[in-house]
Design a protein around this motif. Structure first.
Motif, PDB file in Angstrom:
ATOM      1  N   GLU A 115       0.825  -1.214   0.000  1.00 47.69           N
ATOM      2  CA  GLU A 115       0.000   0.000   0.000  1.00 47.69           C
ATOM      3  C   GLU A 115       0.856   1.259   0.000  1.00 47.69           C
ATOM      4  N   LEU A 116       1.950   1.234   0.761  1.00 49.75           N
ATOM      5  CA  LEU A 116       2.804   2.413   0.876  1.00 49.75           C
ATOM      6  C   LEU A 116       4.263   1.945   0.993  1.00 49.75           C
ATOM      7  N   PRO A 117       4.929   1.765  -0.140  1.00 53.00           N
ATOM      8  CA  PRO A 117       6.312   1.269  -0.112  1.00 53.00           C
ATOM      9  C   PRO A 117       7.273   2.290   0.495  1.00 53.00           C
ATOM     10  N   VAL A 118       8.236   1.794   1.292  1.00 51.13           N
ATOM     11  CA  VAL A 118       9.223   2.647   1.941  1.00 51.13           C
ATOM     12  C   VAL A 118      10.608   2.036   1.746  1.00 51.13           C
ATOM     13  N   VAL A 119      11.545   2.867   1.315  1.00 51.17           N
ATOM     14  CA  VAL A 119      12.945   2.483   1.238  1.00 51.17           C
ATOM     15  C   VAL A 119      13.623   2.946   2.525  1.00 51.17           C
ATOM     16  N   VAL A 120      14.280   2.038   3.234  1.00 50.63           N
ATOM     17  CA  VAL A 120      14.989   2.399   4.458  1.00 50.63           C
ATOM     18  C   VAL A 120      16.363   2.929   4.074  1.00 50.63           C
ATOM     19  N   GLY A 121      16.621   4.192   4.406  1.00 50.82           N
ATOM     20  CA  GLY A 121      17.895   4.801   4.052  1.00 50.82           C
ATOM     21  C   GLY A 121      17.908   6.285   4.337  1.00 50.82           C
ATOM     22  N   ASP A 122      19.028   6.917   4.025  1.00 51.74           N
ATOM     23  CA  ASP A 122      19.259   8.339   4.252  1.00 51.74           C
ATOM     24  C   ASP A 122      18.528   9.144   3.180  1.00 51.74           C
ATOM     25  N   MET A 123      17.783  10.173   3.606  1.00 50.63           N
ATOM     26  CA  MET A 123      17.020  10.957   2.639  1.00 50.63           C
ATOM     27  C   MET A 123      17.914  11.752   1.685  1.00 50.63           C
ATOM     28  N   ALA A 124      19.209  11.879   2.000  1.00 50.90           N
ATOM     29  CA  ALA A 124      20.127  12.601   1.123  1.00 50.90           C
ATOM     30  C   ALA A 124      20.690  11.717   0.021  1.00 50.90           C
ATOM     31  N   THR A 125      20.563  10.394   0.167  1.00 48.82           N
ATOM     32  CA  THR A 125      21.208   9.506  -0.803  1.00 48.82           C
ATOM     33  C   THR A 125      20.338   8.348  -1.295  1.00 48.82           C
ATOM     34  N   ALA A 126      19.373   7.902  -0.505  1.00 49.04           N
ATOM     35  CA  ALA A 126      18.572   6.729  -0.875  1.00 49.04           C
ATOM     36  C   ALA A 126      17.714   7.031  -2.099  1.00 49.04           C
ATOM     37  N   ARG A 127      17.513   6.008  -2.946  1.00 49.36           N
ATOM     38  CA  ARG A 127      16.740   6.192  -4.162  1.00 49.36           C
ATOM     39  C   ARG A 127      15.530   5.269  -4.194  1.00 49.36           C
ATOM     40  N   VAL A 128      14.460   5.784  -4.764  1.00 51.80           N
ATOM     41  CA  VAL A 128      13.235   5.027  -5.001  1.00 51.80           C
ATOM     42  C   VAL A 128      13.048   4.949  -6.520  1.00 51.80           C
ATOM     43  N   PRO A 129      12.750   3.794  -7.071  1.00 49.08           N
ATOM     44  CA  PRO A 129      12.620   3.666  -8.525  1.00 49.08           C
ATOM     45  C   PRO A 129      11.518   4.566  -9.087  1.00 49.08           C
ATOM     46  N   GLY A 130      11.760   5.064 -10.289  1.00 46.15           N
ATOM     47  CA  GLY A 130      10.743   5.833 -11.000  1.00 46.15           C
ATOM     48  C   GLY A 130      10.825   7.323 -10.754  1.00 46.15           C
ATOM     49  N   ASP A 131       9.936   8.047 -11.449  1.00 43.01           N
ATOM     50  CA  ASP A 131       9.844   9.504 -11.328  1.00 43.01           C
ATOM     51  C   ASP A 131       8.610   9.891 -10.531  1.00 43.01           C
ATOM     52  N   PHE A 132       8.655  11.098  -9.958  1.00 39.96           N
ATOM     53  CA  PHE A 132       7.569  11.589  -9.121  1.00 39.96           C
ATOM     54  C   PHE A 132       7.182  13.002  -9.536  1.00 39.96           C
ATOM     55  N   SER A 133       5.920  13.318  -9.364  1.00 36.52           N
ATOM     56  CA  SER A 133       5.462  14.682  -9.648  1.00 36.52           C
ATOM     57  C   SER A 133       5.681  15.603  -8.452  1.00 36.52           C
ATOM     58  N   LEU A 134       5.792  14.995  -7.246  1.00 34.97           N
ATOM     59  CA  LEU A 134       5.983  15.782  -6.033  1.00 34.97           C
ATOM     60  C   LEU A 134       6.856  15.008  -5.059  1.00 34.97           C
ATOM     61  N   VAL A 135       7.877  15.675  -4.561  1.00 36.07           N
ATOM     62  CA  VAL A 135       8.672  15.191  -3.433  1.00 36.07           C
ATOM     63  C   VAL A 135       8.495  16.210  -2.326  1.00 36.07           C
ATOM     64  N   TYR A 136       8.296  15.750  -1.093  1.00 36.12           N
ATOM     65  CA  TYR A 136       8.102  16.723  -0.018  1.00 36.12           C
ATOM     66  C   TYR A 136       8.830  16.308   1.257  1.00 36.12           C
ATOM     67  N   LEU A 137       9.148  17.343   2.051  1.00 33.09           N
ATOM     68  CA  LEU A 137       9.906  17.167   3.291  1.00 33.09           C
ATOM     69  C   LEU A 137       9.329  18.163   4.287  1.00 33.09           C
ATOM     70  N   VAL A 138       8.553  17.661   5.261  1.00 32.97           N
ATOM     71  CA  VAL A 138       7.765  18.541   6.125  1.00 32.97           C
ATOM     72  C   VAL A 138       8.306  18.570   7.559  1.00 32.97           C
ATOM     73  N   PHE A 139       7.740  19.504   8.317  1.00 36.85           N
ATOM     74  CA  PHE A 139       7.951  19.624   9.762  1.00 36.85           C
ATOM     75  C   PHE A 139       9.434  19.735  10.130  1.00 36.85           C
ATOM     76  N   ASN A 140      10.160  20.584   9.397  1.00 36.07           N
ATOM     77  CA  ASN A 140      11.542  20.960   9.739  1.00 36.07           C
ATOM     78  C   ASN A 140      12.554  19.838   9.568  1.00 36.07           C
ATOM     79  N   THR A 141      12.170  18.737   8.924  1.00 35.56           N
ATOM     80  CA  THR A 141      13.000  17.542   8.965  1.00 35.56           C
ATOM     81  C   THR A 141      14.305  17.681   8.199  1.00 35.56           C
ATOM     82  N   ILE A 142      14.408  18.597   7.233  1.00 40.33           N
ATOM     83  CA  ILE A 142      15.677  18.760   6.537  1.00 40.33           C
ATOM     84  C   ILE A 142      16.770  19.197   7.507  1.00 40.33           C
TER      85      ILE A 142
END
Length: 254
Positions: free
Chosen positions: A91-118
């Motif tokens: 239902e909701l696939p998740v790749v375990v890894g660092d958000m600065a380097t981990a990759r998820v297959p395919g292209d996306f129309s929106l990537v988001y990073l909320v609640f100060n997490t960067i």
């Protein structure tokens, strides 16, 4: 060991994951979550959506329930374990890894990073890498949304100072800022009915809005909009936070 040498996986381990969700309250309150979901769903324009640092699924799970095709990246396996009580891998696939380097297959129309997490990335280099990773996941014309707080100016004297960001019954939130190094340690103090206090802290590197815009340019994106919140309030010098949307060009620049 210095707080800045702590692994994020240790900070966001089983204890933090077990107490992270506060259904109906705090960042899970309808008046906080509702506008967030409304904006993200509109920006997705029916395409695939990727949440960096998806955590326990505070945003990703209800966004999926609205019909969005959501995937995630998350460093903490403990946080993903909590998410799995709400949605399966199918239902909701998740790749375990660092958000600065981990990759998820395919292209996306929106990537988001909320609640100060960067700001959980401790260096400018890592934060720039995160922007580049977001851009690498976007289809041409896709958007990257970042929600981030704005640090207040320091007092006239002293290189470090503290700011109360939340004061309510049973909870006090205090940030201790080091302006010279753009570092902040957030202290979360919970008071029990018997007067005992529990303290949890999290280190961050804060980013000024202009610096964030430069990171986007280094990743090949341009600022499309900036508001004070998800409801679309104007961003001003007094705004304590902002929601910024960056866009990848429709085709590479010549």
């Amino acid at each position: 060991m210095s707080i800045w040498n702590l692994d994020q996986r240790d900070l966001w381990g089983a204890d933090a994951a077990a107490s992270y969700d506060t259904p109906g309250e705090g960042m899970f309150a309808p008046d906080v979550l509702g506008p967030t979901l409304d904006r993200l769903h509109a920006l997705s324009e029916g395409g695939r959506v990727l949440e960096l640092a998806i955590g326990t699924g505070r945003v990703g799970v209800p966004l999926r329930e609205r019909g969005a095709d959501v995937s995630g990246i998350e460093l903490s396996e403990a946080m993903v374990d909590v998410l799995r009580t709400k949605a399966t891998e199918e239902e909701l696939p998740v790749v375990v890894g660092d958000m600065a380097t981990a990759r998820v297959p395919g292209d996306f129309s929106l990537v988001y990073l909320v609640f100060n997490t960067i700001s959980n990335l401790y260096t400018q280099e890592a934060q720039v890498a995160c922007f580049r990773n977001a851009a690498a996941h976007l289809a041409p014309g896709g958007r990257f949304l970042v929600e981030l707080w704005v640090p207040r100016p320091q007092p006239v004297t002293g290189g470090r100072h503290a700011q109360v960001f939340t004061a309510e019954d049973g909870y006090l939130g205090v940030d201790v800022l080091d302006m010279a190094h753009q570092r902040v340690v957030s202290h979360h103090i919970h008071f029990d009915d018997d007067g005992a206090a529990r303290v949890w802290f999290s280190p961050h590197r804060f980013i000024w809005p202009g610096e964030l815009d430069l990171m986007a340019r280094l990743a090949g994106m341009e600022l499309e909009s900036r508001h004070a919140d998800f409801a679309g309030a104007p961003f001003t010098s007094d705004s304590p936070s902002h929601v910024s949307v960056y866009r990848l060009p429709e085709r590479p620049a010549d």
